[in-house]
Design a protein around this motif. Structure first.
Motif, PDB file in Angstrom:
ATOM      1  N   LEU A  47       0.828  -1.214   0.000  1.00  0.00           N
ATOM      2  CA  LEU A  47       0.000   0.000   0.000  1.00  0.00           C
ATOM      3  C   LEU A  47       0.859   1.260   0.000  1.00  0.00           C
ATOM      4  CD1 LEU A  47      -2.884  -0.957   2.448  1.00  0.00           C
ATOM      5  CD2 LEU A  47      -3.000  -0.677  -0.020  1.00  0.00           C
ATOM      6  N   ASP A  48       1.944   1.251   0.768  1.00  0.00           N
ATOM      7  CA  ASP A  48       2.837   2.412   0.774  1.00  0.00           C
ATOM      8  C   ASP A  48       3.408   2.668  -0.610  1.00  0.00           C
ATOM      9  OD1 ASP A  48       2.382   2.814   3.426  1.00  0.00           O
ATOM     10  OD2 ASP A  48       4.259   1.900   4.107  1.00  0.00           O
ATOM     11  N   ARG A  49       3.801   1.613  -1.296  1.00  0.00           N
ATOM     12  CA  ARG A  49       4.351   1.754  -2.642  1.00  0.00           C
ATOM     13  C   ARG A  49       3.283   2.263  -3.610  1.00  0.00           C
ATOM     14  NH1 ARG A  49       7.184  -2.716  -2.770  1.00  0.00           N
ATOM     15  NH2 ARG A  49       5.355  -3.988  -3.127  1.00  0.00           N
ATOM     16  N   LEU A  50       2.058   1.768  -3.451  1.00  0.00           N
ATOM     17  CA  LEU A  50       0.965   2.175  -4.322  1.00  0.00           C
ATOM     18  C   LEU A  50       0.596   3.648  -4.122  1.00  0.00           C
ATOM     19  CD1 LEU A  50      -1.137   1.097  -6.376  1.00  0.00           C
ATOM     20  CD2 LEU A  50      -2.641   0.685  -4.442  1.00  0.00           C
ATOM     21  N   LEU A  51       0.630   4.112  -2.871  1.00  0.00           N
ATOM     22  CA  LEU A  51       0.261   5.488  -2.563  1.00  0.00           C
ATOM     23  C   LEU A  51       1.431   6.456  -2.654  1.00  0.00           C
ATOM     24  CD1 LEU A  51      -2.107   4.762   0.445  1.00  0.00           C
ATOM     25  CD2 LEU A  51      -2.739   5.298  -1.911  1.00  0.00           C
ATOM     26  N   GLY A  52       2.617   5.977  -2.967  1.00  0.00           N
ATOM     27  CA  GLY A  52       3.784   6.840  -3.145  1.00  0.00           C
ATOM     28  C   GLY A  52       4.420   7.299  -1.848  1.00  0.00           C
ATOM     29  N   ARG A  53       4.155   6.601  -0.762  1.00  0.00           N
ATOM     30  CA  ARG A  53       4.772   6.943   0.522  1.00  0.00           C
ATOM     31  C   ARG A  53       6.190   6.381   0.577  1.00  0.00           C
ATOM     32  NH1 ARG A  53       0.003   4.628   4.150  1.00  0.00           N
ATOM     33  NH2 ARG A  53      -1.691   5.897   3.339  1.00  0.00           N
ATOM     34  N   PRO A  54       7.050   7.024   1.369  1.00  0.00           N
ATOM     35  CA  PRO A  54       8.404   6.475   1.494  1.00  0.00           C
ATOM     36  C   PRO A  54       8.369   5.127   2.193  1.00  0.00           C
ATOM     37  CG  PRO A  54       8.110   8.301   3.007  1.00  0.00           C
ATOM     38  CD  PRO A  54       6.880   8.241   2.140  1.00  0.00           C
ATOM     39  N   ARG A  55       9.300   4.263   1.822  1.00  0.00           N
ATOM     40  CA  ARG A  55       9.374   2.925   2.407  1.00  0.00           C
ATOM     41  C   ARG A  55      10.065   2.983   3.752  1.00  0.00           C
ATOM     42  NH1 ARG A  55      11.171  -1.325  -1.908  1.00  0.00           N
ATOM     43  NH2 ARG A  55       9.655  -2.620  -0.906  1.00  0.00           N
ATOM     44  N   GLY A  56       9.906   1.928   4.518  1.00  0.00           N
ATOM     45  CA  GLY A  56      10.576   1.843   5.809  1.00  0.00           C
ATOM     46  C   GLY A  56       9.601   1.991   6.953  1.00  0.00           C
ATOM     47  N   GLY A  57       8.674   2.875   6.863  1.00  0.00           N
ATOM     48  CA  GLY A  57       7.556   3.027   7.772  1.00  0.00           C
ATOM     49  C   GLY A  57       7.822   3.047   9.252  1.00  0.00           C
ATOM     50  N   GLY A  58       8.884   3.609   9.740  1.00  0.00           N
ATOM     51  CA  GLY A  58       9.049   3.746  11.186  1.00  0.00           C
ATOM     52  C   GLY A  58      10.038   2.757  11.754  1.00  0.00           C
ATOM     53  N   GLY A  59      10.064   2.715  13.066  1.00  0.00           N
ATOM     54  CA  GLY A  59      11.008   1.841  13.738  1.00  0.00           C
ATOM     55  C   GLY A  59      12.187   2.635  14.250  1.00  0.00           C
ATOM     56  N   GLU A  60      13.129   1.938  14.831  1.00  0.00           N
ATOM     57  CA  GLU A  60      14.270   2.610  15.438  1.00  0.00           C
ATOM     58  C   GLU A  60      15.148   3.316  14.411  1.00  0.00           C
ATOM     59  OE1 GLU A  60      16.578   0.209  18.035  1.00  0.00           O
ATOM     60  OE2 GLU A  60      14.833  -0.873  18.737  1.00  0.00           O
ATOM     61  N   VAL A  61      15.382   2.681  13.293  1.00  0.00           N
ATOM     62  CA  VAL A  61      16.301   3.238  12.310  1.00  0.00           C
ATOM     63  C   VAL A  61      15.759   4.549  11.752  1.00  0.00           C
ATOM     64  CG1 VAL A  61      17.431   2.812  10.106  1.00  0.00           C
ATOM     65  CG2 VAL A  61      17.153   0.952  11.721  1.00  0.00           C
ATOM     66  N   ALA A  62      14.459   4.635  11.509  1.00  0.00           N
ATOM     67  CA  ALA A  62      13.878   5.846  10.931  1.00  0.00           C
ATOM     68  C   ALA A  62      13.843   6.994  11.946  1.00  0.00           C
ATOM     69  CB  ALA A  62      12.472   5.562  10.426  1.00  0.00           C
ATOM     70  N   ASP A  63      13.864   6.684  13.246  1.00  0.00           N
ATOM     71  CA  ASP A  63      13.766   7.714  14.272  1.00  0.00           C
ATOM     72  C   ASP A  63      15.116   8.287  14.683  1.00  0.00           C
ATOM     73  OD1 ASP A  63      11.054   7.370  14.258  1.00  0.00           O
ATOM     74  OD2 ASP A  63      11.062   5.925  15.897  1.00  0.00           O
ATOM     75  N   ARG A  64      16.189   7.763  14.166  1.00  0.00           N
ATOM     76  CA  ARG A  64      17.513   8.246  14.549  1.00  0.00           C
ATOM     77  C   ARG A  64      17.812   9.590  13.898  1.00  0.00           C
ATOM     78  NH1 ARG A  64      21.155   2.887  13.648  1.00  0.00           N
ATOM     79  NH2 ARG A  64      20.209   1.640  15.270  1.00  0.00           N
ATOM     80  N   PRO A  65      18.542  10.449  14.605  1.00  0.00           N
ATOM     81  CA  PRO A  65      18.960  11.702  13.965  1.00  0.00           C
ATOM     82  C   PRO A  65      20.035  11.413  12.920  1.00  0.00           C
ATOM     83  CG  PRO A  65      19.908  11.521  16.160  1.00  0.00           C
ATOM     84  CD  PRO A  65      18.959  10.357  15.989  1.00  0.00           C
ATOM     85  N   PRO A  66      20.252  12.348  12.000  1.00  0.00           N
ATOM     86  CA  PRO A  66      21.282  12.106  10.987  1.00  0.00           C
ATOM     87  C   PRO A  66      22.667  11.998  11.631  1.00  0.00           C
ATOM     88  CG  PRO A  66      20.414  14.339  10.826  1.00  0.00           C
ATOM     89  CD  PRO A  66      19.579  13.622  11.830  1.00  0.00           C
TER      90      PRO A  66
END
Length: 107
Positions: free
Chosen positions: A76-95
């Motif tokens: 669904l994310d791919r179909l709606l054009g949303r970025p992949r990965g959808g959360g979790g620890e890795v996505a919440d880390r600062p750069p």
């Protein structure tokens, strides 16, 4: 039973273990895994032993076998054009911070 039938039923059981393992890694309960395995195995064994009902059971068996490999959220994310990965620890880390020391010039 003939050795061929026993071999086909054993082969079907081994093939059904693949999606069952996938569901176990996804966190399904043991009772649900057992029910899934037995239903898909029975359908496969029935088709292997009696080719008559195969015309109606093969599509059901294919859907039941492939369903654990389809991820609804990513699709669904791919179909709606949303970025992949959808959360979790890795996505919440600062750069990452650049800690490389500046180059020293000759004095």
């Amino acid at each position: 039973m003939s050795p061929t039938t026993i071999a086909l039923v054993g082969l079907v059981a081994l093939l059904v273990l693949i999606p069952t393992r996938r569901l176990q890694l996804a966190g399904w309960r043991r009772e649900s895994l057992t029910a899934y395995f037995l239903v898909v195995w029975a359908l496969g064994a029935l088709i292997a032993a009696m080719p008559g009902p195969a015309r109606f059971l093969v599509p059901i068996l294919i859907v039941a076998y492939l369903a654990p490999f389809v991820t609804l959220r990513d699709g669904l994310d791919r179909l709606l054009g949303r970025p992949r990965g959808g959360g979790g620890e890795v996505a919440d880390r600062p750069p990452a911070k650049d800690v490389t020391p500046p180059e020293q010039h000759d004095r």
